[in-house]
Design an enzyme around this catalytic site. Structure first.
Site, PDB file in Angstrom:
ATOM      1  CE  LYS A 183      99.038 138.803 -56.572  1.00 11.34           C
ATOM      2  NZ  LYS A 183     100.462 138.318 -56.444  1.00 11.34           N
ATOM      3  CG  ASN A 184     101.280 139.454 -52.815  1.00 10.49           C
ATOM      4  OD1 ASN A 184     100.672 138.720 -53.667  1.00 10.49           O
ATOM      5  ND2 ASN A 184     101.649 140.587 -53.026  1.00 10.49           N
ATOM      6  CB  CYS A 204     109.046 136.782 -63.473  1.00 13.50           C
ATOM      7  SG  CYS A 204     108.624 138.081 -62.268  1.00 13.50           S
ATOM      8  NE  ARG A 260     109.597 137.713 -58.136  1.00 11.50           N
ATOM      9  CZ  ARG A 260     108.359 137.750 -57.847  1.00 11.50           C
ATOM     10  NH1 ARG A 260     107.553 137.917 -58.933  1.00 11.50           N
ATOM     11  NH2 ARG A 260     107.747 137.857 -56.654  1.00 11.50           N
ATOM     12  CG  ASP A 273     103.650 144.639 -54.986  1.00 10.01           C
ATOM     13  OD1 ASP A 273     104.669 144.268 -55.546  1.00 10.01           O
ATOM     14  OD2 ASP A 273     103.463 143.572 -53.981  1.00 10.01           O
ATOM     15  NE  ARG A 310     100.149 136.459 -61.652  1.00 10.29           N
ATOM     16  CZ  ARG A 310     100.961 137.183 -61.365  1.00 10.29           C
ATOM     17  NH1 ARG A 310     101.447 138.138 -62.161  1.00 10.29           N
ATOM     18  NH2 ARG A 310     101.436 136.988 -60.099  1.00 10.29           N
TER      19      ARG A 310
END
Ligand code: EPZ
Length: 430
Positions: free
Chosen positions: A22-23, A124, A129, A314, A407
């Site tokens: 994803k990233n 968030c 952030r 993560d 997500r």
């Protein structure tokens, strides 16, 4: 809203194919804005974050087509993007609030079209952030940046200029954004204290294939010689090291054995070494990694999250889930995000013994058993930590707010079911 139901206690065994990252995919998709020619991206994961980003870019005028294709022996999505008719240079709040990585449009649009308006995403669940590094770097490249009505309005009427930029933190997002911006700037840009995450190497490879001149891949000093234009290219998204690490812990926490297929072990060195210290057998093969925890005693171990190649933030929540059933104590220090222990109270509801000290440290004292419970988390990785706890717990766990998982984890229930988990999605109308 959908829920996931898990009945814990099954020992997981088998192979899990790891999806595209994803990233890595998010900045790659936005890099397509830099050229009027076709950019073909293979191995793009099917995730709601990608769908959101595609819908923002389609709104701006990007042409997008998709097809199913074999990649490394597995069926995955290939997208073709073409930015030859971009009409809209505004990223509205309604898109950005759903997906903060839409900030990756900033660098490419400003570099190619000399103007962008972008709704500031705000904080968030994991932290404030800020975007100060992105914005001040663009200013150093000659952009005029104004914040008005919640939007960043950036102009560079004569184009961006190369600059010598020193990041105050090795930000992944700012490194990607400024890299993309610098490819079309006039002159040479030098970024010091750049992030070195593998996803950045993946972006550099695409930009280079598009004709960009970038030096210093995998180092903290990147030099970019601006070019007049970029051309089309075909490129593949790298495997998701965080997804791989998450399933590695699924093997460990259930005392099972899982072969993670399509993995770059090189990208996972800290987590794999930590698993070994915790008593798990790790075997690195050419394109896969075997995690074997059968008959092993899991032992507590400390982790400190840091910029790559340090321990990834993560994977902090997922390792904490494993520590809850380890023998002895583990100290977790979170150095990247100021609010990334939201999973702790939920893990404690399942019987874990965790004490948070300040906002950056937590001590986990291993317990004999977790017990199933209804739980929910406020971010993607924390939600996966609850899935892991549910797999190990006695009885039934219901994980709420499944949209977080959608997500970032492609075919989550399918993948876990295939290795023996008792897991199902409960569909509920919103
Ligand atoms: C990326 O976020 C990832 N997201 C995050 O993954 C990941 O946790 C993070 O990198 C760190 O590895 C994507 O790639 C889409 P940063 P990013 O800029 O780029 C501070 C997940 O679960 N900072 O590297 O937003 C910031 O506050 C997600 O998949 C500034 O101070 O992270 C943080 O402390 C969550 N000013 C540190 O730098 C800035 O302008 C690192 O943030 C930018 C960042």
């Amino acid at each position: 809203m959908d829920k996931i139901k898990i009945v814990g206690g099954n020992i997981l065994n088998g192979k899990i194919y790891i999806s595209g990252a994803k990233n890595a995919a998010l900045p790659l998709v936005c890099a397509s804005l830099l050229s009027p020619n076709q950019i073909v991206l293979k191995n793009v994961p099917q995730l709601s974050d990608i769908t959101f980003l595609n819908s923002l870019l389609a709104y701006m005028g990007l042409k997008i087509s998709e097809k199913d294709e074999m990649f490394d022996g597995h069926l995955s999505k290939t997208y073709t993007y073409q930015a030859d008719d971009i009409k809209e240079l505004i990223a509205p709040y309604d898109f950005v609030r759903k997906m903060r990585a839409s900030y990756y449009v900033l660098g490419p649009l400003l570099a190619r079209f000399h103007h962008v308006e972008f709704s500031l995403p705000g904080g968030c669940a994991i932290g404030a952030r800020p975007m100060d590094i992105h914005l001040s770097s663009l200013e150093q490249m000659g952009a005029q940046v104004e914040i008005k009505n919640g939007y960043v309005i950036a102009d560079a009427p004569n184009g961006l200029k190369g600059a010598h930029i020193i990041f105050s933190k090795a930000s992944v997002g700012a490194t990607c954004n400024i890299l993309m911006a610098a490819t079309l700037a006039d002159g040479i840009t030098r970024i010091e204290n750049a992030a070195k995450e593998p996803e950045i190497g993946n972006l550099i490879d695409l930009l280079t294939a598009m004709g960009a001149k970038i030096f210093g891949r995998d180092t903290s000093i990147l030099t970019i010689e601006g070019v007049k234009e970029l051309h089309g290219a075909t490129h593949a998204v790298i495997a998701d090291r965080i997804e791989a690490g998450s399933y590695a812990i699924a093997a460990a926490i259930t005392k099972g054995r899982i072969e993670l297929v399509n993995v770059e072990a090189e990208h996972l060195q800290q987590p794999l070494r930590t698993l070994e210290k915790m008593g798990v057998l790790v075997e690195e093969k050419e394109n896969s990694v075997v995690i074997d925890a059968r008959d092993k005693t899991i032992i507590g171990e400390d982790i400190y999250t840091d910029y790559y190649p340090g321990f990834p933030t993560d994977l902090q929540a997922q390792f904490m889930a494993l520590m809850t059933i380890a023998e002895g104590a583990s100290l977790v220090t979170e150095s990247i995000w100021e609010n990334r222990f939201m999973h702790v109270p939920e893990l404690c509801r399942m019987g874990a013994n965790i004490n948070i000290h300040g906002h950056a440290s937590a001590i986990v004292r291993g317990v004999k058993k977790l017990s199933g419970a209804p739980v929910m988390a406020t971010d993607l990785r924390a939600s996966f930590a609850l899935i892991l706890a549910g797999l190990a717990a006695e009885g039934e766990t219901i994980v709420n707010r499944v949209y977080h998982l959608d997500r970032g984890y492609e075919k989550l229930e399918e993948k876990l079911k295939a290795v023996g988990a008792n897991i199902e999605r409960i569909k509920e109308a919103d």
